[in-house]
Scaffold this active site. Structure first.
Site, short mmCIF file in Angstrom:
data_model
loop_
_atom_site.label_atom_id
_atom_site.label_comp_id
_atom_site.label_asym_id
_atom_site.label_seq_id
_atom_site.Cartn_x
_atom_site.Cartn_y
_atom_site.Cartn_z
N SER A 1 22.53 42.92 47.61
CA SER A 1 22.15 42.62 49.00
C SER A 1 22.32 43.91 49.80
O SER A 1 23.44 44.31 50.11
CB SER A 1 23.04 41.52 49.58
OG SER A 1 22.85 40.32 48.88
N LYS B 1 17.38 37.35 52.38
CA LYS B 1 18.82 37.24 52.16
C LYS B 1 19.58 37.44 53.47
O LYS B 1 20.56 36.74 53.75
CB LYS B 1 19.27 38.27 51.13
CG LYS B 1 20.79 38.29 50.88
CD LYS B 1 21.31 36.96 50.39
CE LYS B 1 22.85 36.92 50.28
NZ LYS B 1 23.36 37.75 49.18
N LYS C 1 29.31 43.15 55.88
CA LYS C 1 28.27 44.09 55.44
C LYS C 1 26.88 43.50 55.65
O LYS C 1 25.97 44.17 56.17
CB LYS C 1 28.50 44.44 53.96
CG LYS C 1 27.48 45.41 53.37
CD LYS C 1 26.40 44.70 52.57
CE LYS C 1 26.95 44.05 51.31
NZ LYS C 1 25.86 43.46 50.49
#
Length: 294
Positions: free
Chosen positions: A95, A171, A239
């Site tokens: 990701s 995502k 993140k």
């Protein structure tokens, strides 16, 4: 099929194991001294560098923590790119930044190879059960070649778009929704508890109504029972939301609730709890209310 798999962490290790168990030859290089025992026993082959992994593989999968890690493994010294030849395929299941993904795809495709970005959702449980949701960006012709491999690791497999980075965008959207659902459940449970109600009974009642969700079911229980051992760590969700806010700024989209969730995660992380499960976000709201859920 010879499959390179670089990134045998909490998610990557069980994903790679499914490939071995279905008859594929898995090859890796390590940033750690040894393979996990179950992969050693399964016969995963270890090479010295990502370049050597790529030379020996038809398909190379990366499953790494962040954008710089993928950049280094693909294009650093002795990286995957040095071992590629025309016709091979690189699939990044990490990701990472959608913008960087576009650049990575262009560089790999310039070598005559295919590239897919294919981040996943489902956590360690989904990785072990081969039930991951896989969100893919890239050319349909390349996707069709890799689809049988995806089916060994996941259940909900979607080619989101042919534009590189589409999988990463999907995502990010997933992580935004998950974060806001966690915040909503946490806020509701803190409210109900401080109002004098039993949060366990509130949760049970809500699971039978329109507010029911997987987050309420799983993470609500974690909040009540104080079980913040990580399924998905706060620092990793930080993140992902940082990627979301960076991308939003680049395209001129306001995402105020995503920003709020990030600040709540930051508050918990500032207490040294960045490696707790992301359901631990409730602790920021408990501090604001001066009242614990449980």
């Amino acid at each position: 099929m010879n499959i390179g798999f670089i990134g045998l962490g909490v998610m990557g290790a069980p994903m790679a194991k499914h490939l071995v168990e279905t008859g594929h030859n898995v090859i890796t290089s390590l940033n750690r001294s040894t393979l996990p025992p179950d992969l050693t026993n399964a016969g995963v082959r270890v090479e010295n560098t990502p370049a050597e992994v790529a030379r020996l593989s038809e398909l190379i999968i990366t499953m790494l923590p962040n954008t710089p890690d993928v950049d280094h493994v693909l294009f650093g010294e002795n990286g995957v790119a040095e071992g590629l030849s025309a016709g091979k395929i690189v699939v990044d299941m990490s990701s990472i930044s959608p913008t960087a993904t576009e650049s990575f795809a262009a560089r790999v495709e310039a070598l005559g190879c295919g590239y897919l970005d294919a981040p996943v959702s489902g956590g360690e449980v989904g990785a072990k059960a081969a039930s991951l949701t896989i969100m893919i960006g890239g050319k349909e012709s390349v996707f069709e070649k890799v689809k049988p491999i995806f089916e060994l690791m996941g259940k909900n497999i979607t080619l989101v778009g042919e534009k590189s980075g589409s999988g990463q965008i999907c995502k990010i959207a997933n992580q935004m929704i998950v974060a806001m659902n966690i915040e909503a459940v946490a806020e509701a449970l803190v409210f109900a508890s401080k109002a004098g109600c039993d949060p366990s009974k509130i949760r049970s009642a809500l699971l039978g109504g329109f507010a029911s969700s997987r987050i309420l079911e799983v993470h609500g229980e974690r909040m009540i029972n104080r079980t913040f051992n990580p399924g998905f760590r706060i620092r990793l969700h930080q993140k992902d939301l940082a990627l979301a806010l960076e991308a939003a700024q680049a395209i001129g989209v306001a995402m105020p609730n995503t920003a709020t969730c990030q600040q709540l995660f930051n508050s918990v992380a500032a207490q040294g709890k960045q490696d707790e499960d992301h359901s631990g976000l409730v602790q920021a709201l408990e501090a604001l209310a001066s009242h614990p859920v449980a």
